[in-house]
Write an enzyme that holds these catalytic residues in place. Structure first.
Site, PDB file in Angstrom:
ATOM      1  N   GLY A 194       0.980  -1.250  -0.068  1.00 34.31           N
ATOM      2  CA  GLY A 194      -0.130   0.046   0.045  1.00 34.31           C
ATOM      3  C   GLY A 194       0.934   1.221  -0.007  1.00 34.31           C
ATOM      4  N   ALA A 195       0.279   2.334   0.463  1.00 38.34           N
ATOM      5  CA  ALA A 195       0.931   3.717   0.494  1.00 38.34           C
ATOM      6  C   ALA A 195       1.007   3.853  -1.012  1.00 38.34           C
ATOM      7  CB  ALA A 195       1.992   3.774   1.346  1.00 38.34           C
ATOM      8  N   HIS A 240       4.193   1.858  -8.094  1.00 35.88           N
ATOM      9  CA  HIS A 240       3.411   0.785  -8.101  1.00 35.88           C
ATOM     10  C   HIS A 240       2.626   0.729  -9.365  1.00 35.88           C
ATOM     11  CE1 HIS A 240       3.917   1.355  -3.564  1.00 35.88           C
ATOM     12  NE2 HIS A 240       4.408   0.241  -3.928  1.00 35.88           N
ATOM     13  N   SER A 285       7.250   4.241  -0.755  1.00 29.41           N
ATOM     14  CA  SER A 285       6.192   4.490   0.206  1.00 29.41           C
ATOM     15  C   SER A 285       6.643   5.354   1.302  1.00 29.41           C
ATOM     16  CB  SER A 285       5.357   3.213   0.797  1.00 29.41           C
ATOM     17  OG  SER A 285       5.260   2.455  -0.309  1.00 29.41           O
TER      18      SER A 285
END
Ligand code: PAF
Length: 284
Positions: free
Chosen positions: A31-32, A37, A189
């Protein structure tokens, strides 16, 4: 985009997709999300895959529990980002879903030499945790393609080894180039945690990598390494390593070696934030 929190629901949805002849491309994340990504999702899409992204902050790969506690969680923004990128499925499991028997390492992985150097040496247990969760996620998603970022160079090598030794040899791994900010800082991140002054000086890491590449003809690596360490320290970094290694097997090199594929790797902490980056050295 469809979001699944339960393994069984995801598996039954994906079995229909696979039965329809589509190949699944998997992008595991914590995530983040940032454009690095998203570039993985885009590559998977461009290669014709049905894209599945996972967001799971894996506790077993954090050797430093403070790092885990402070790891940024931005799930709503992540979901929006993925929808805009055209991702088809998000798997968002809880810790219990991934580790029903508790967080202990249930499968043991031996990454040998790779676990003893650089990130392996600085973050004991980290790659065992990465191996554990990647294997678990691959067993759930059963993808055809696996998309990961070159930013985590050593992690990519560890996962390659996992695919070879862990019965995942049918999975095609695609390593995608590091995406950088305008000043060269590798997207990560953890960058969200940098203060503005820290953010400005963080670009020094990339400048050092570039200097390692550009001085290969003119200087000894031992000298360039010392210059990089001194520069980073002068800017306020706590340097963990400035290294040169064989790009294929990560054998550490004391000096540049003509004709050998090489990668330069740096890890340094600014305040509490640990940054890593690397650069494949183009032969001059
Ligand atoms: O690179 C990451 O974000 C993580 O290490 C990974 C591969 C998703 C495993 O938790």
């Amino acid at each position: 985009m469809v979001i699944f929190k339960k393994i069984e629901d995801l598996k039954s949805y994906l079995s229909n997709i696979k039965n329809n002849g589509q190949k699944v491309g998997f992008v595991p994340t914590m995530g983040a999300l940032h454009n690095g990504h998203i570039s993985l999702i885009e590559k998977a899409k461009a290669d014709g895959y049905f894209t599945v992204c996972s967001i799971f902050v894996n506790p077993t790969q954090f050797n430093d529990k403070k790092d885990l506690e402070k790891y940024p969680v931005t799930t709503n923004d992540d979901i929006e980002f993925l929808i805009n990128a055209g991702c088809k499925v998000l798997f968002l499991p809880s810790v219990d879903e991934i580790y029903p028997g508790g967080e202990q390492l249930t499968r043991s992985f031996d990454f040998g030499y790779l676990d003893t150097i650089l990130e392996g040496a600085k973050r004991p247990g980290h790659f065992k945790g990465v191996g554990q969760v990647v294997a678990r996620l691959l067993d759930i998603v059963e993808p055809t393609g696996l998309f990961m970022g070159q930013k985590d160079y050593q992690q990519c090598m560890v996962v390659k080894m996992l695919l070879k030794t862990g019965n995942y040899s049918t999975i095609h791994m695609v390593i995608c180039p590091t995406i950088r900010e305008a000043d060269g800082l590798a997207m990560s991140s953890r960058n969200r945690r940098l203060t503005q002054p820290q953010r400005v000086i963080s670009a020094t890491i990339y400048q050092c990598l570039i200097s390692i590449e550009s001085k290969q003809q003119s200087d000894k690596f031992s000298l360039v390494k010392k210059q990089c360490e001194d520069l980073l320290s002068a800017k306020g970094f706590n340097v963990e390593y400035v290294a040169l290694a064989d790009a294929d097997n990560l054998t550490l090199l004391d000096e540049y070696e003509t004709g050998r594929p090489m990668v330069a790797l740096i890890a340094a902490k600014i305040g509490e934030i640990r940054l890593i980056d690397n650069l494949l050295i183009k032969i001059a």
